[in-house]
Design an enzyme around this catalytic site. Sequence first.
Site, PDB file in Angstrom:
ATOM      1  N   GLU A 112       5.626   4.865  26.910  1.00  0.00           N
ATOM      2  CA  GLU A 112       4.703   6.004  26.780  1.00  0.00           C
ATOM      3  C   GLU A 112       3.817   6.166  28.020  1.00  0.00           C
ATOM      4  O   GLU A 112       2.609   6.384  27.910  1.00  0.00           O
ATOM      5  CB  GLU A 112       3.846   5.847  25.520  1.00  0.00           C
ATOM      6  CG  GLU A 112       4.654   5.895  24.232  1.00  0.00           C
ATOM      7  CD  GLU A 112       3.782   5.912  22.981  1.00  0.00           C
ATOM      8  OE1 GLU A 112       2.601   5.502  23.066  1.00  0.00           O
ATOM      9  OE2 GLU A 112       4.276   6.333  21.926  1.00  0.00           O
TER      10      GLU A 112
ATOM     11  N   GLU B 260      10.421   6.439  18.182  1.00  0.00           N
ATOM     12  CA  GLU B 260       9.374   6.067  17.220  1.00  0.00           C
ATOM     13  C   GLU B 260       9.108   7.223  16.265  1.00  0.00           C
ATOM     14  O   GLU B 260       8.478   8.216  16.625  1.00  0.00           O
ATOM     15  CB  GLU B 260       8.061   5.688  17.928  1.00  0.00           C
ATOM     16  CG  GLU B 260       8.104   4.381  18.686  1.00  0.00           C
ATOM     17  CD  GLU B 260       6.728   3.956  19.203  1.00  0.00           C
ATOM     18  OE1 GLU B 260       5.715   4.521  18.735  1.00  0.00           O
ATOM     19  OE2 GLU B 260       6.678   3.086  20.089  1.00  0.00           O
TER      20      GLU B 260
END
Length: 837
Positions: free
Chosen positions: A199, A270
């Site tokens: 991320e 995710e």
Amino acid sequence: MRLHNAMLVVTLVLCIVTIACAQGRAPAVRLHKPHSVSGIQNVSYDGRSLLINGQRHLLFSGSIHYTRSTPEMWPDLLDKARHGGLNVIQTYVFWNAHESEKGKWNFEGNYDLVKFIKLIQQKGMFATLRVGPFIQAEWNHGGLPYWLREVPGIIFRSNNEPFKQHMEAYVTKIIKMMKDEKLFASQGGPIILAQIENEYNHIQLAYDEDGPSYVQWAANMAVAQNIGVPWIMCKQKDAPDPVINACNGRHCGDTFTGPNKPYKPALWTENWTAQYRVFGDPTSQRSAEDIAFSIARFFSKDGILVNYYMYHGGTNFGRTSAAFTTTRYYDEAPLDEFGLQREPKWSHLRDAHRSLNLCKKALLTGKSSVQRLNEFHEIRVYEKPQSDICSAFITNNHTNEAATINFRGKNFFLPPHSISVLPDCKTVVYNTQQIASQHNTRNFRRSTLANNHKWEVFSETIPSLPVTQKLPAELYSLLKDTTDYAWYSTSFNLGAQDLPKNGAAPVLRIMSLGHSLLTFVNGEYIGSNHGTHEEKSFEFQKPVNFKVGNNRITILASTVGLPDSGAYMEHRYAGPKSISILGLTTGTIELTANGWGHKVGLKGEKQKIFSEEGSKRVKWRVAVGNAPALSWFKTRFSTPEGRDPIAVRMNGMGKGMIWVNGKSIGRHWMSFLSPIGKPTQSEYHIPRAFLNPSKEENLLVVLEEEIANPGQIEIVTVDRDVVCSFITENHPPNVNSFASKDMKVHSVIEPEKPAAILKCSNFKKVVAVEFASYGNPSGFCGSFALGNCNVAAAKNIVEQECLGKKSCKVSMESFSKNGNVCPGLEKTLAIQVRCSH
């Protein structure tokens, strides 16, 4: 020489990518040469999917972290994941778990990464390895070891030579370990994907030009490892070729901007099944229906892999949780903290996987089309011309209103915010909003064997420390992540003229950068305060009766985990920042630069009094009533009966840590109440592997920071033995009622009608039918209520079908012999049973 060769490999790969892009076609992404070793999996990709040995797959993945459970739990967790329809397990690699001290590696116990990956393969599943090394994961320091912070000139996650040097050395070690054990798919192992970084888009702009250059370097470094399977980057829109960019979030079917190149597949790394909790949070849920909607949506829009984060969250043992994060992690996942199936989330998603697999051939070989009927309704079809291959997804995205949608001459009813799955473009086998699977409730039951406690107490001495420096030390750099606690001490003189004459007490004010502190004046406990996850800094301010002459202020400052996210993590700070005395007749006294003594850790920690041997090093006394702040309590308890998971319920306690037989099960914090007036977490998992054999005694030790009495602490067993079903006449039959042959869906269980399907876990059987109603019952599992319409024989019918069985099926047709009760009413069947050995 190794670095030179690695750069040649990277340069060659990038040249191939550049030439291929210039020619308007996908780069060659087979990242290894074929091998002749039996079982080797050739992993490649194109714009539609991953290809494993040339075959396309629908990939259903779940995050299970080896560090957050015990090796004894792993087989059961993986079995439940496999039975839940998963074919991939995803895990991070936790750098600071493996190398907490530079050069000292630990891959033992629940840190045995190789054992975990091999077990995944034994269970017949693939694996995704998220190497990081930054992982966030609500894990202490985002997985980065503390010693890295002290490397001269380092800037984490930037185009910074010291960081890149250590990052590459770590990644290379982990990759070599996997290669040596032949764990990559290219060697015949289970690992089909690897992730570098995590991320990074969130913070990339903070580093200006060093952000994009770091991303490029990280990708090149990873590809140069030559692992023979694709690399991915999640939430990285500019992931350099051949690295695949992937989505994180709750609704990637609508929020994902897509692969950054047309020759990359759509991956979802995710799908958040819940929300991790921090101390002070109320409970929170994400419904099974919403998760099911999200995955049906993603696969209907060319998605090829979805990973549930988390599928099993587990436990942050010891001091492994990030700042203010609870010991319990993602408890609302399909498998709860204890590894029990959270229903209906586990089974509703299992059924979703089954329905999507019935569409597999159409999704992987058909041509897609979309018919948007209006703002809320659409139909997506995957169809192969001149064949029977056809699957459809009918969507009602209105949050409140049901809809009837016509598709190819037939009307289909859809509840609000739902997708119906039609594997043959004719038959609804699954609707994301209509749960045909069972529900359950979790029960904490007081153990009959383990609660005859005789508590003893040992209280820490409040130290008086010699001055070591002028200002209070910064807390992180003082502790070096070796403990939560550090003492700060200073003294000062007051004359009679300084103290107020009107009886008012002067005020001690401490400004802290976090996370919490206890304050003592002249050896007496004054009080405590703390920050929050959102605002670590706080102010402690309290009136104090100082004396004429010398006064000593002692502060026990503490952390509750290190930060795990954001830019420039190496520049975060904590601990007392300024200290002053207000309200004196002679004005404010500033003590910040008064000269301070420091001491790291507690006496009980250093002597390891939480262990069997260490507990003999101090003198304990019988615990009667409330003990002083900063006390240790110990007792013994018998191993609880049965095989169910175990927890300790910390009623009556404040804040501290818990050990069982010398093993830390994490931080407790009962006094930090959520907005609804309750602790965020009351029960703390004790893995059975931590206990002595059946009925033998175990040592329980609790460090308590606040004034408390351990008399209300109890050992409980945990089960989900209350099992329920709640279905209506409009529900589709359970998806397990269907099979596909030659792309024609047919029923394998007659009759093809809605039915309640109930199953006990852990080899238990139905011992009681606690509720049964066919008519218009209401409520939820554990709290059903009769309506004004009910078949009187409902309970008898269910008892005949279910009592004494491990599983049972009760069709709604079973009640038709009683006539059509309440004509015109949509009938509902609600059942609640109890399971036991």
